[in-house]
Scaffold this motif. Structure first.
Motif, PDB file in Angstrom:
ATOM      1  N   ASN A 181      -7.594   0.134  -3.721  1.00 10.85           N
ATOM      2  CA  ASN A 181      -6.931   1.399  -3.375  1.00 10.85           C
ATOM      3  C   ASN A 181      -7.047   1.685  -1.889  1.00 10.85           C
ATOM      4  O   ASN A 181      -6.113   2.210  -1.278  1.00 10.85           O
ATOM      5  CB  ASN A 181      -7.531   2.548  -4.175  1.00 10.85           C
ATOM      6  CG  ASN A 181      -7.018   2.585  -5.601  1.00 10.85           C
ATOM      7  OD1 ASN A 181      -7.794   2.608  -6.547  1.00 10.85           O
ATOM      8  ND2 ASN A 181      -5.706   2.583  -5.774  1.00 10.85           N
ATOM      9  N   MET A 182      -8.196   1.338  -1.302  1.00 16.04           N
ATOM     10  CA  MET A 182      -8.374   1.529   0.133  1.00 16.04           C
ATOM     11  C   MET A 182      -7.405   0.626   0.905  1.00 16.04           C
ATOM     12  O   MET A 182      -6.753   1.064   1.867  1.00 16.04           O
ATOM     13  CB  MET A 182      -9.811   1.210   0.539  1.00 16.04           C
ATOM     14  CG  MET A 182     -10.092   1.395   2.021  1.00 16.04           C
ATOM     15  SD  MET A 182     -11.797   0.973   2.463  1.00 16.04           S
ATOM     16  CE  MET A 182     -11.727  -0.818   2.292  1.00 16.04           C
ATOM     17  N   ILE A 183      -7.282  -0.639   0.477  1.00 16.22           N
ATOM     18  CA  ILE A 183      -6.361  -1.571   1.132  1.00 16.22           C
ATOM     19  C   ILE A 183      -4.924  -1.072   1.012  1.00 16.22           C
ATOM     20  O   ILE A 183      -4.151  -1.103   1.990  1.00 16.22           O
ATOM     21  CB  ILE A 183      -6.487  -2.978   0.519  1.00 16.22           C
ATOM     22  CG1 ILE A 183      -7.899  -3.538   0.736  1.00 16.22           C
ATOM     23  CG2 ILE A 183      -5.445  -3.917   1.114  1.00 16.22           C
ATOM     24  CD1 ILE A 183      -8.302  -3.673   2.173  1.00 16.22           C
ATOM     25  N   LEU A 184      -4.538  -0.611  -0.185  1.00 11.54           N
ATOM     26  CA  LEU A 184      -3.185  -0.083  -0.382  1.00 11.54           C
ATOM     27  C   LEU A 184      -2.925   1.097   0.539  1.00 11.54           C
ATOM     28  O   LEU A 184      -1.835   1.218   1.125  1.00 11.54           O
ATOM     29  CB  LEU A 184      -2.990   0.338  -1.838  1.00 11.54           C
ATOM     30  CG  LEU A 184      -1.651   1.046  -2.158  1.00 11.54           C
ATOM     31  CD1 LEU A 184      -0.466   0.136  -1.853  1.00 11.54           C
ATOM     32  CD2 LEU A 184      -1.624   1.498  -3.616  1.00 11.54           C
ATOM     33  N   SER A 185      -3.907   1.975   0.685  1.00 17.65           N
ATOM     34  CA  SER A 185      -3.748   3.141   1.548  1.00 17.65           C
ATOM     35  C   SER A 185      -3.549   2.725   3.002  1.00 17.65           C
ATOM     36  O   SER A 185      -2.679   3.260   3.708  1.00 17.65           O
ATOM     37  CB  SER A 185      -4.971   4.059   1.422  1.00 17.65           C
ATOM     38  OG  SER A 185      -4.790   5.239   2.160  1.00 17.65           O
ATOM     39  N   ILE A 186      -4.332   1.739   3.457  1.00 16.30           N
ATOM     40  CA  ILE A 186      -4.191   1.246   4.828  1.00 16.30           C
ATOM     41  C   ILE A 186      -2.800   0.653   5.044  1.00 16.30           C
ATOM     42  O   ILE A 186      -2.127   0.940   6.045  1.00 16.30           O
ATOM     43  CB  ILE A 186      -5.285   0.199   5.141  1.00 16.30           C
ATOM     44  CG1 ILE A 186      -6.662   0.886   5.225  1.00 16.30           C
ATOM     45  CG2 ILE A 186      -4.982  -0.536   6.441  1.00 16.30           C
ATOM     46  CD1 ILE A 186      -7.821  -0.079   5.336  1.00 16.30           C
ATOM     47  N   VAL A 187      -2.351  -0.164   4.085  1.00 15.70           N
ATOM     48  CA  VAL A 187      -1.021  -0.780   4.190  1.00 15.70           C
ATOM     49  C   VAL A 187       0.066   0.294   4.216  1.00 15.70           C
ATOM     50  O   VAL A 187       1.018   0.220   5.003  1.00 15.70           O
ATOM     51  CB  VAL A 187      -0.788  -1.754   3.015  1.00 15.70           C
ATOM     52  CG1 VAL A 187       0.669  -2.208   2.967  1.00 15.70           C
ATOM     53  CG2 VAL A 187      -1.711  -2.957   3.131  1.00 15.70           C
ATOM     54  N   ALA A 188      -0.082   1.305   3.356  1.00 20.17           N
ATOM     55  CA  ALA A 188       0.915   2.381   3.303  1.00 20.17           C
ATOM     56  C   ALA A 188       1.009   3.119   4.634  1.00 20.17           C
ATOM     57  O   ALA A 188       2.112   3.363   5.151  1.00 20.17           O
ATOM     58  CB  ALA A 188       0.569   3.357   2.175  1.00 20.17           C
ATOM     59  N   TYR A 189      -0.141   3.454   5.215  1.00 18.28           N
ATOM     60  CA  TYR A 189      -0.116   4.197   6.475  1.00 18.28           C
ATOM     61  C   TYR A 189       0.314   3.319   7.659  1.00 18.28           C
ATOM     62  O   TYR A 189       0.893   3.827   8.635  1.00 18.28           O
ATOM     63  CB  TYR A 189      -1.472   4.854   6.730  1.00 18.28           C
ATOM     64  CG  TYR A 189      -1.659   6.106   5.910  1.00 18.28           C
ATOM     65  CD1 TYR A 189      -0.833   7.205   6.112  1.00 18.28           C
ATOM     66  CD2 TYR A 189      -2.644   6.186   4.923  1.00 18.28           C
ATOM     67  CE1 TYR A 189      -0.973   8.358   5.352  1.00 18.28           C
ATOM     68  CE2 TYR A 189      -2.794   7.344   4.156  1.00 18.28           C
ATOM     69  CZ  TYR A 189      -1.956   8.419   4.380  1.00 18.28           C
ATOM     70  OH  TYR A 189      -2.089   9.561   3.612  1.00 18.28           O
ATOM     71  N   LEU A 190       0.057   2.017   7.590  1.00 20.90           N
ATOM     72  CA  LEU A 190       0.594   1.111   8.611  1.00 20.90           C
ATOM     73  C   LEU A 190       2.126   1.094   8.538  1.00 20.90           C
ATOM     74  O   LEU A 190       2.812   1.145   9.568  1.00 20.90           O
ATOM     75  CB  LEU A 190       0.052  -0.306   8.411  1.00 20.90           C
ATOM     76  CG  LEU A 190      -1.376  -0.567   8.909  1.00 20.90           C
ATOM     77  CD1 LEU A 190      -1.847  -1.949   8.472  1.00 20.90           C
ATOM     78  CD2 LEU A 190      -1.453  -0.450  10.430  1.00 20.90           C
ATOM     79  N   LEU A 191       2.654   1.015   7.305  1.00 24.26           N
ATOM     80  CA  LEU A 191       4.109   1.056   7.134  1.00 24.26           C
ATOM     81  C   LEU A 191       4.697   2.354   7.682  1.00 24.26           C
ATOM     82  O   LEU A 191       5.721   2.343   8.376  1.00 24.26           O
ATOM     83  CB  LEU A 191       4.461   0.910   5.646  1.00 24.26           C
ATOM     84  CG  LEU A 191       4.397  -0.499   5.064  1.00 24.26           C
ATOM     85  CD1 LEU A 191       4.599  -0.442   3.548  1.00 24.26           C
ATOM     86  CD2 LEU A 191       5.458  -1.390   5.688  1.00 24.26           C
ATOM     87  N   VAL A 192       4.046   3.467   7.373  1.00 24.21           N
ATOM     88  CA  VAL A 192       4.516   4.764   7.855  1.00 24.21           C
ATOM     89  C   VAL A 192       4.536   4.792   9.381  1.00 24.21           C
ATOM     90  O   VAL A 192       5.516   5.234   9.999  1.00 24.21           O
ATOM     91  CB  VAL A 192       3.617   5.900   7.313  1.00 24.21           C
ATOM     92  CG1 VAL A 192       3.898   7.213   8.044  1.00 24.21           C
ATOM     93  CG2 VAL A 192       3.838   6.080   5.810  1.00 24.21           C
ATOM     94  N   ALA A 193       3.459   4.288  10.001  1.00 23.59           N
ATOM     95  CA  ALA A 193       3.358   4.314  11.456  1.00 23.59           C
ATOM     96  C   ALA A 193       4.481   3.521  12.116  1.00 23.59           C
ATOM     97  O   ALA A 193       5.119   3.983  13.067  1.00 23.59           O
ATOM     98  CB  ALA A 193       2.001   3.763  11.890  1.00 23.59           C
ATOM     99  N   PHE A 194       4.752   2.330  11.576  1.00 24.06           N
ATOM    100  CA  PHE A 194       5.778   1.485  12.200  1.00 24.06           C
ATOM    101  C   PHE A 194       7.184   1.958  11.852  1.00 24.06           C
ATOM    102  O   PHE A 194       8.114   1.788  12.650  1.00 24.06           O
ATOM    103  CB  PHE A 194       5.563   0.028  11.792  1.00 24.06           C
ATOM    104  CG  PHE A 194       4.453  -0.643  12.553  1.00 24.06           C
ATOM    105  CD1 PHE A 194       4.694  -1.216  13.792  1.00 24.06           C
ATOM    106  CD2 PHE A 194       3.161  -0.660  12.060  1.00 24.06           C
ATOM    107  CE1 PHE A 194       3.680  -1.816  14.512  1.00 24.06           C
ATOM    108  CE2 PHE A 194       2.132  -1.263  12.768  1.00 24.06           C
ATOM    109  CZ  PHE A 194       2.384  -1.847  14.004  1.00 24.06           C
ATOM    110  N   MET A 195       7.366   2.555  10.672  1.00 29.08           N
ATOM    111  CA  MET A 195       8.681   3.087  10.318  1.00 29.08           C
ATOM    112  C   MET A 195       9.011   4.333  11.139  1.00 29.08           C
ATOM    113  O   MET A 195      10.170   4.564  11.495  1.00 29.08           O
ATOM    114  CB  MET A 195       8.726   3.398   8.818  1.00 29.08           C
ATOM    115  CG  MET A 195       8.733   2.152   7.939  1.00 29.08           C
ATOM    116  SD  MET A 195       8.575   2.511   6.171  1.00 29.08           S
ATOM    117  CE  MET A 195      10.232   3.121   5.821  1.00 29.08           C
ATOM    118  N   LEU A 196       7.993   5.126  11.452  1.00 29.72           N
ATOM    119  CA  LEU A 196       8.205   6.311  12.282  1.00 29.72           C
ATOM    120  C   LEU A 196       8.480   5.938  13.738  1.00 29.72           C
ATOM    121  O   LEU A 196       9.127   6.684  14.473  1.00 29.72           O
ATOM    122  CB  LEU A 196       6.981   7.231  12.218  1.00 29.72           C
ATOM    123  CG  LEU A 196       6.794   8.055  10.948  1.00 29.72           C
ATOM    124  CD1 LEU A 196       5.454   8.770  10.976  1.00 29.72           C
ATOM    125  CD2 LEU A 196       7.929   9.076  10.803  1.00 29.72           C
TER     126      LEU A 196
END
Length: 424
Positions: A181-196
């Motif tokens: 779950n921690m890894i998924l959260s990191i991946v999700a927020y990395l995606l958000v950062a680069f998409m923004l």
């Protein structure tokens, strides 16, 4: 409909990733994973691969990994159970079918007298309805059992059970779900950062403020990045001072001195009550700028989950000083309500929501509460200190108490959520 679909996808992704962590580490540790289920309730479809039966179940909420020898894995066959068995050329049982849903025409019909599918790997039966003579068969180590709901899984001999793995491997298996779950959260927020394309940075060292759309302060005529020089007669030079002065306001209105470019004027703002909350806000936040560097995006992905963890720890810590408050918790109803809002805000908001929920689930699962992963880890550590495991009876009692606490809390939280989001 979009909210329901989003809820199913979000919840499904988070739970599946969590359970896959347990699944992967159990496999690596030599523990038999008898079933990997997505969803709950009646089975829809299933297939078997590499010793694990994969099932898709009717209710698209949750899922589970069924490891051999754990509390939720029971292979006991009651004496007198009608069944059928498949026997190979060596007179060894390869399949035991106790389901009425999956008849096998070539199997031998029997009535089970007793069965030991853990240690002796033997089954004693009456054949073809003849109760005058018992017959004993050896059961193959990799035999399968077709359970009452028609799911076919491997039997669970002692050597592949959870408790037969080393203490370290059991610790890693219990920890793997929250870790995923921690890894998924990191991946999700990395995606958000680069998409923004960049990361907003809040500046609390200035009295310039960000104005929320349709907020009380916007309706009063304050513009984006205006300066708030005074609040109720108190001079303010930083956002923190502004926020503290507004929060301490006891009047119906907040009196502000605002500077827009070179124009200074006095205004009065009436705080608005927020939806699904008793809080009244005027609608300000710190001035923000956007950092578009690669390092800032990378940093956001790795730090944002831990910012959320710190917030959760702060909330839990406050409960010891301010008392227990159900409004600090949210169950499926709260998640659905939030999902319905997020589903209208685009893919970036949905991914960010997945990141937030995933780290919440992972961290809360690590709390040392019986029946949660944290409770299991606590028992592992106790075993390491004692040098021997806690008895199955005592562990069962501890888990039963934990389940009772969790069920009670879930009922209370769900009812509180219904009142917050749908009744008031």
């Amino acid at each position: 409909m979009s909210a329901i679909i989003t809820f199913i996808i979000v919840f499904g992704v988070i739970v599946t990733v969590h359970e896959f962590g347990h699944f992967y580490m159990a496999k690596r540790s030599g523990i038999l994973v008898r079933e990997f289920a997505i969803g709950m309730g009646p089975k829809l479809v299933n297939f078997k691969k590499n010793g694990t039966t994969y099932t898709l179940r009717l209710l698209p909420l949750g899922g589970y990994v069924r490891m051999a020898g754990t509390q939720d894995d029971d292979d006991e066959i009651k004496p007198g159970t009608p069944a059928s068995i498949a026997i190979n050329d060596q007179n060894v049982v390869e399949r035991i079918n106790i389901s009425k849903k999956n008849p096998y025409v070539n199997d031998l019909p029997v009535q089970i007298v007793k069965a030991d599918l853990v240690d002796k790997l033997e089954i004693v039966v009456y054949e073809n309805g003849d109760e005058s003579q018992e017959k004993t068969y050896h059961v193959d180590h990799d035999a399968t059992i077709v359970e009452e709901d028609g799911t076919e899984v491997l039997i669970a001999p002692r050597d592949v059970q959870f408790q037969s793995a080393s203490l370290l491997n059991r610790i890693l298996t219990n920890f793997a779900g929250p870790f995923n779950n921690m890894i998924l959260s990191i991946v999700a927020y990395l995606l958000v950062a680069f998409m923004l394309g960049g990361i907003p940075e809040a500046h609390t060292d200035t009295n310039q403020v960000n104005i929320a759309p349709d907020s009380a302060i916007q309706k009063a005529g304050v513009k984006q990045n205006d300066r708030i020089l005074e609040v109720n007669g108190k001079k303010t030079s930083t956002y923190n001072q502004v926020q503290k002065a507004v929060a301490s306001n006891k009047k119906k209105q907040v009196e502000l001195v605002v500077k827009h470019k070179d124009n200074v004027r006095q205004i009065k703002v009436t705080p608005q009550k927020q939806k699904n909350s008793d809080k009244k806000l005027i609608g300000i936040s710190p001035k923000t700028t956007v950092d578009r560097s690669f390092g800032a995006k990378l940093k956001y992905g790795f730090t944002q989950p831990f910012v959320i963890v710190a917030t959760i720890i702060g909330i839990l810590g406050n409960m010891f000083t301010t008392g227990f408050d159900l409004n600090q918790f949210g169950g499926p109803v709260a998640i659905y309500s939030l999902t319905s809002q997020v589903s209208t805000q685009g893919i970036i908001s949905i991914i960010s929501f997945i990141g937030m929920l995933s780290i919440n689930l992972g961290f809360m699962n690590l709390l040392p509460i019986p029946a949660l992963d944290g409770g299991k880890l606590l028992l592992n550590f106790v075993e390491g200190i004692r040098g021997k495991p806690i008895s199955e009876e005592k562990e069962g009692i501890v888990n039963l108490i934990g389940v009772a606490i969790l069920v009670t809390l879930m009922i209370a939280v769900t009812w509180n959520d219904i009142q917050r989001f749908f009744i008031h």
